[in-house]
Design a protein around this motif. Structure first.
Motif, PDB file in Angstrom:
ATOM      1  N   LEU A  12     -34.734 -55.362 -22.477  1.00  0.00           N
ATOM      2  CA  LEU A  12     -35.963 -55.938 -21.931  1.00  0.00           C
ATOM      3  C   LEU A  12     -36.873 -56.440 -23.050  1.00  0.00           C
ATOM      4  O   LEU A  12     -37.461 -57.521 -22.933  1.00  0.00           O
ATOM      5  N   PHE A  13     -36.997 -55.689 -24.132  1.00  0.00           N
ATOM      6  CA  PHE A  13     -37.873 -56.122 -25.221  1.00  0.00           C
ATOM      7  C   PHE A  13     -37.437 -57.481 -25.771  1.00  0.00           C
ATOM      8  O   PHE A  13     -38.271 -58.297 -26.162  1.00  0.00           O
ATOM      9  N   ARG A  14     -36.140 -57.709 -25.789  1.00  0.00           N
ATOM     10  CA  ARG A  14     -35.628 -58.968 -26.354  1.00  0.00           C
ATOM     11  C   ARG A  14     -35.715 -60.137 -25.381  1.00  0.00           C
ATOM     12  O   ARG A  14     -35.648 -61.295 -25.803  1.00  0.00           O
ATOM     13  N   SER A  15     -35.847 -59.856 -24.093  1.00  0.00           N
ATOM     14  CA  SER A  15     -35.776 -60.942 -23.108  1.00  0.00           C
ATOM     15  C   SER A  15     -37.083 -61.186 -22.366  1.00  0.00           C
ATOM     16  O   SER A  15     -37.219 -62.221 -21.694  1.00  0.00           O
ATOM     17  N   ALA A  16     -38.052 -60.282 -22.450  1.00  0.00           N
ATOM     18  CA  ALA A  16     -39.315 -60.460 -21.732  1.00  0.00           C
ATOM     19  C   ALA A  16     -40.088 -61.653 -22.283  1.00  0.00           C
ATOM     20  O   ALA A  16     -39.964 -62.008 -23.455  1.00  0.00           O
ATOM     21  N   PHE A  17     -40.896 -62.256 -21.443  1.00  0.00           N
ATOM     22  CA  PHE A  17     -41.657 -63.435 -21.846  1.00  0.00           C
ATOM     23  C   PHE A  17     -43.027 -63.084 -22.408  1.00  0.00           C
ATOM     24  O   PHE A  17     -43.536 -63.790 -23.254  1.00  0.00           O
ATOM     25  N   ASN A  18     -43.654 -62.008 -21.906  1.00  0.00           N
ATOM     26  CA  ASN A  18     -45.027 -61.767 -22.350  1.00  0.00           C
ATOM     27  C   ASN A  18     -45.060 -60.810 -23.543  1.00  0.00           C
ATOM     28  O   ASN A  18     -44.244 -59.884 -23.641  1.00  0.00           O
ATOM     29  N   PRO A  19     -45.994 -61.016 -24.491  1.00  0.00           N
ATOM     30  CA  PRO A  19     -46.014 -60.232 -25.732  1.00  0.00           C
ATOM     31  C   PRO A  19     -46.261 -58.742 -25.526  1.00  0.00           C
ATOM     32  O   PRO A  19     -45.907 -57.940 -26.389  1.00  0.00           O
ATOM     33  N   ILE A  20     -46.883 -58.360 -24.405  1.00  0.00           N
ATOM     34  CA  ILE A  20     -47.163 -56.949 -24.178  1.00  0.00           C
ATOM     35  C   ILE A  20     -45.864 -56.163 -23.991  1.00  0.00           C
ATOM     36  O   ILE A  20     -45.772 -54.991 -24.344  1.00  0.00           O
ATOM     37  N   GLY A  43     -35.519 -43.245 -22.177  1.00  0.00           N
ATOM     38  CA  GLY A  43     -35.359 -43.953 -23.438  1.00  0.00           C
ATOM     39  C   GLY A  43     -36.411 -43.530 -24.449  1.00  0.00           C
ATOM     40  O   GLY A  43     -37.540 -43.193 -24.077  1.00  0.00           O
ATOM     41  N   LYS A  44     -36.071 -43.582 -25.717  1.00  0.00           N
ATOM     42  CA  LYS A  44     -36.982 -43.134 -26.765  1.00  0.00           C
ATOM     43  C   LYS A  44     -37.926 -44.227 -27.241  1.00  0.00           C
ATOM     44  O   LYS A  44     -38.874 -43.960 -27.979  1.00  0.00           O
ATOM     45  N   SER A  45     -37.679 -45.470 -26.822  1.00  0.00           N
ATOM     46  CA  SER A  45     -38.510 -46.576 -27.300  1.00  0.00           C
ATOM     47  C   SER A  45     -39.628 -46.937 -26.334  1.00  0.00           C
ATOM     48  O   SER A  45     -40.549 -47.654 -26.701  1.00  0.00           O
ATOM     49  N   GLY A  46     -39.545 -46.474 -25.087  1.00  0.00           N
ATOM     50  CA  GLY A  46     -40.555 -46.807 -24.097  1.00  0.00           C
ATOM     51  C   GLY A  46     -41.785 -45.921 -24.204  1.00  0.00           C
ATOM     52  O   GLY A  46     -41.853 -44.987 -25.009  1.00  0.00           O
ATOM     53  N   VAL A 111     -39.621 -50.148 -15.857  1.00  0.00           N
ATOM     54  CA  VAL A 111     -41.032 -50.469 -15.650  1.00  0.00           C
ATOM     55  C   VAL A 111     -41.499 -51.292 -16.835  1.00  0.00           C
ATOM     56  O   VAL A 111     -41.120 -51.026 -17.977  1.00  0.00           O
ATOM     57  N   GLY A 112     -42.296 -52.315 -16.551  1.00  0.00           N
ATOM     58  CA  GLY A 112     -42.853 -53.149 -17.609  1.00  0.00           C
ATOM     59  C   GLY A 112     -44.220 -53.662 -17.210  1.00  0.00           C
ATOM     60  O   GLY A 112     -44.498 -53.896 -16.032  1.00  0.00           O
ATOM     61  N   HIS A 113     -45.075 -53.843 -18.202  1.00  0.00           N
ATOM     62  CA  HIS A 113     -46.441 -54.317 -17.983  1.00  0.00           C
ATOM     63  C   HIS A 113     -46.425 -55.848 -17.877  1.00  0.00           C
ATOM     64  O   HIS A 113     -46.254 -56.546 -18.877  1.00  0.00           O
ATOM     65  N   TRP A 114     -46.588 -56.358 -16.646  1.00  0.00           N
ATOM     66  CA  TRP A 114     -46.672 -57.802 -16.450  1.00  0.00           C
ATOM     67  C   TRP A 114     -48.057 -58.279 -16.866  1.00  0.00           C
ATOM     68  O   TRP A 114     -49.053 -57.572 -16.729  1.00  0.00           O
ATOM     69  N   HIS A 115     -48.102 -59.508 -17.344  1.00  0.00           N
ATOM     70  CA  HIS A 115     -49.313 -60.030 -17.967  1.00  0.00           C
ATOM     71  C   HIS A 115     -50.458 -60.204 -16.983  1.00  0.00           C
ATOM     72  O   HIS A 115     -51.618 -59.910 -17.294  1.00  0.00           O
ATOM     73  N   GLN A 175     -36.121 -57.418 -16.647  1.00  0.00           N
ATOM     74  CA  GLN A 175     -35.936 -56.097 -16.049  1.00  0.00           C
ATOM     75  C   GLN A 175     -34.647 -56.036 -15.228  1.00  0.00           C
ATOM     76  O   GLN A 175     -33.929 -55.030 -15.262  1.00  0.00           O
ATOM     77  N   LEU A 176     -34.349 -57.107 -14.507  1.00  0.00           N
ATOM     78  CA  LEU A 176     -33.090 -57.147 -13.753  1.00  0.00           C
ATOM     79  C   LEU A 176     -31.890 -57.075 -14.704  1.00  0.00           C
ATOM     80  O   LEU A 176     -30.898 -56.387 -14.432  1.00  0.00           O
TER      81      LEU A 176
END
Length: 549
Positions: A12-20, A43-46, A111-115, A175-176
Motif C-alpha cells: 500500500l505504501f508504494r501504490s497509494a496516491f496521497n502522501p499521508i 504489521g510492524k510498519s503500520g 486501513v488507510g487515511h484517505w486525504h 488497499q485492494l
C-alpha cells in the motif's frame, strides 16, 4: 505471519496516491480471528493505534455479516464509521474474509487515511464540528465486493463524496491490491504448513502473549496510582477538559479506570469506545515493548471507560480530533505508570499532531488540499534525552518531507527547524520541538484550518523532570501576526499569496530532576543552540554556573 502483514503494508505504501499514506505511512494491515475478530498478527510498519482498533472493525463486519448474509469467499467490506470501527472518518477500512478449503480461516484487514471525504473542511479536521456530518461523509460497513464481483455503485458513491476523487481511487486500489497480496501469501503459507499447524501456532501466540503480560505485571509492585491532564478546549467552548486515570496493579492483573474524565463535549475531541480501548493497548505496548502485538496482551488488563464521557462518545458525536485525545490518554497512563515503575516509561511527548490543512483552487480551477501533521519533542527517559523532532507515540508514521509537499502543492516552507528552549528540563531533558513556517504561493490565495492541542497545558515531565514549552500557532494577516482565539484550533484562516502560517511545536517533558543533569550536557545544548544561556541559567542554575566557571 508478521511478514505477510508487513508486505501488505509495503504494497500500500508504494501504490497509494496521497502522501499521508505513501510518505507518512498512515495505514496498517493485519490478520484477525475468524469468529472473535481478535488481533492475531499486525504489521510492524503500520500505526500502533490501529492494532487494537482494527479488531473492532473486523468485529463490526462479523456482526454485519451475521445479519445481512454470511461471509463468502471473494467478499470485501468497506467502511469509515468511526463509532463502530474506531479512530476517525478519514481512516477507510477494508475487511476481507480468507477461506481455506471452503472454510473461513481468518480475516485480512487494511486501513488507510484517505486525504478527503467531503465534510465542512478540506482534509476533514474540522475544529468547529458539532456532529460527524460536519466532518466527513459517513459510510457504514457495506459489501464493496461479493464473491469477487466489485460493486461499482459503492465506488461511485465514494468518489462523489470527496474533493479529490483521483487520490481516493488510487488509495482504494492500493488497499485492494494489498488484500489480494495477503490472500496469495496466506495460500502459500498454508500450502507449505497446512491449516491445522498455522491455526495452532496462532492460538499459541495468543496464549504466550497473555503469559508474558501476566509475568510482567507480577514483577511490578501492587498499588494504585492516579494522574490527570487536560485538553485545551473542544473547539466550540473555550474550557479545559480533564482526562483522568487510575492505574491499579494487583498480582498479575491491571485495571485502568478513566473515571473523572470530562463528559462528552460538543466539539470534535470526543472519541468512540473502540478508540479508547485501543489507546490503552498502545500505551501498554510502550511500557512493555517486548510483548507481541496480539489480543493476548490485553487479557490480564481491564479498561474501564465511564459511560457518557468523551472517551465513549456515541453516534453522531464528532470524533475528528481523536488524535489529540488519545495522545492525552497516553500521557496520563505514562504519568500514572511512572509512579509505579519510573524505569519503564518516558516523560510526556509533545502531545499534538497539529493537523493543518491549507486548501484552495489553482489558476485552472482545480482544487488542492495540503493536509499534513507535524512533529515535536519526545520525553526524556531513564537512559537518555528525548528524541528531537519525532512523530507522535501513536504512530510509526513519518512526517512527509517538505520536498514532497512543495512539489505537490503551491506552498513554500520558509522554515523547518528545531525550536530552541522548547525541551523540558531534567537529568535527561526532553527532545526539542520544531518550527514550521509555510508560505502560500498560489495567486488565488488559500484558507488554513488548524486542529491542535497543548496550547495551554504543557507536556509534563516524570520522576522530577520539568515541563516542555507550549504549542504556539500564528499566521500573517494584513501585515501583522495573529493567533487563534482558542489558542490551538481555528478554521477558515484566509491567506493571500505571500502570507504564511507558523507552527512552533512543543518539546518533550524532562526525566529526573534538572539539578542532576551533567554540566557538560548543559553546555553542549547551549553550544548547539538547543538552549539559550538565559534558559540554561534559569533551568539548570548550578550545573550551568559550574560549566561557566
Amino acid at each position: 505471519m508478521e511478514q505477510i502483514a508487513d508486505e501488505m503494508d509495503a504494497t500500500l505504501f508504494r501504490s497509494a496516491f496521497n502522501p499521508i499514506i505513501a510518505e507518512a505511512h498512515d495505514a496498517s494491515h493485519g490478520l484477525y480471528h475468524a469468529t472473535s475478530g481478535d488481533t492475531l498478527v499486525q504489521g510492524k510498519s503500520g500505526l500502533p493505534i490501529f492494532v487494537g482498533v482494527m479488531s473492532f472493525a473486523v468485529k463490526a463486519v462479523i456482526e454485519k455479516a451475521a445479519v445481512s448474509g454470511q461471509a463468502e469467499d471473494g467478499d470485501i467490506w468497506i467502511f469509515n464509521d468511526a463509532h463502530v470501527g474506531g479512530t476517525h472518518l478519514n481512516d477507510m477500512r477494508l475487511v476481507r474474509p480468507y477461506f481455506r478449503d471452503g472454510q473461513l480461516f481468518c480475516y485480512l484487514a487494511s486501513v488507510g487515511h484517505w486525504h478527503d471525504l467531503g465534510g465542512g473542511v478540506p482534509g476533514n479536521y474540522n475544529p468547529a464540528a458539532t456532529d460527524v456530518f460536519q466532518e466527513a461523509f459517513v459510510l457504514p460497513p457495506v459489501r464493496l465486493a461479493q464473491k469477487g464481483h466489485m460493486n461499482q455503485d459503492i465506488i461511485d458513491i465514494l468518489m462523489r463524496n470527496t474533493r479529490l476523487p483521483q487520490s481516493a481511487m488510487g488509495d482504494l486500489n492500493g488497499q485492494l491490491g494489498a488484500l489480494d497480496l495477503g490472500v496469495r501469501r496466506m495460500d502459500e503459507l498454508l500450502d507449505e504448513y497446512g491449516a491445522a499447524t498455522v491455526s495452532a501456532a496462532l492460538e499459541a501466540l495468543g496464549h504466550r502473549a497473555e503469559t508474558l503480560m501476566r509475568a510482567e505485571l507480577a514483577a511490578l509492585p501492587d498499588g494504585r496510582w492516579e494522574a490527570v491532564d487536560y485538553l485545551d478546549n473542544d473547539g466550540i467552548k473555550d474550557e479545559a477538559l480533564p482526562i483522568a486515570v487510575s492505574l491499579e496493579i494487583c498480582g498479575d492483573r491491571m485495571v485502568l479506570d478513566f473515571e473523572g474524565t470530562a463528559p462528552r463535549c460538543a466539539g470534535p475531541v470526543n472519541i468512540a469506545l473502540p478508540t479508547a480501548v485501543a489507546t490503552a493497548y498502545v500505551a501498554i505496548k510502550h511500557i512493555f515493548p517486548a510483548l507481541p502485538a496480539n489480543a493476548g496482551v490485553m487479557r490480564p488488563i481491564e479498561v474501564k471507560i465511564p459511560e457518557g464521557s468523551l472517551l465513549a462518545a456515541e453516534f453522531p458525536a464528532p470524533v475528528g480530533g481523536y488524535t489529540e485525545t488519545i495522545l492525552r490518554m497516553i500521557d496520563v497512563i505514562f504519568s500514572a505508570a511512572a509512579q509505579a515503575a519510573p524505569d519503564r516509561v518516558v516523560a510526556n511527548a509533545y502531545g499534538t499532531i497539529n493537523a493543518l490543512s491549507i486548501a484552495g483552487r489553482r489558476s485552472n480551477g482545480q482544487p488542492w488540499v495540503m493536509f499534513s501533521f507535524y512533529g515535536g519533542g519526545h520525553g526524556g527517559s531513564l537512559e537518555s534525552d528525548g528524541l528531537n523532532h519525532g512523530n507522535a507515540p501513536i504512530s510509526t508514521a513519518t512526517i512527509p518531507p517538505l520536498e514532497i509537499l512543495e512539489a505537490a502543492y503551491p506552498v513554500m516552507f520558509r522554515q523547518w527547524a528545531l525550536r530552541p528552549d522548547s525541551a523540558g528540563a531534567g537529568q535527561h531533558r526532553g527532545g526539542l520541538g520544531a518550527v514550521y513556517e509555510i508560505e502560500v504561493l498560489e495567486e488565488n490565495g488559500a484558507e488554513a484550518f488548524l486542529f491542535g492541542e497543548r496550547g495551554r497545558f504543557a507536556p509534563q515531565g516524570v520522576a522530577g523532570g520539568g515541563e516542555a514549552a507550549l504549542n504556539q500557532f500564528s499566521y500573517d494577516q494584513d501585515g501583522a501576526q495573529a493567533c487563534p482565539p482558542m489558542t490551538s484550533k481555528m478554521r477558515g484562516i484566509p491567506l493571500k499569496a505571500g502570507e504564511a502560517v507558523r507552527l512552533e511545536t512543543p518539546g518533550g517533558g524532562g526525566y529526573g530532576p534538572a539539578a542532576a543533569r551533567d554540566s557538560a550536557a548543559v553546555a553542549r545544548d547551549v553550544a548547539l543552540g538547543f538552549l539559550s544561556a538565559a534558559e540554561a541559567e534559569r533551568l539548570y542554575g548550578t550545573a550551568w554556573q559550574e560549566q561557566q566557571a
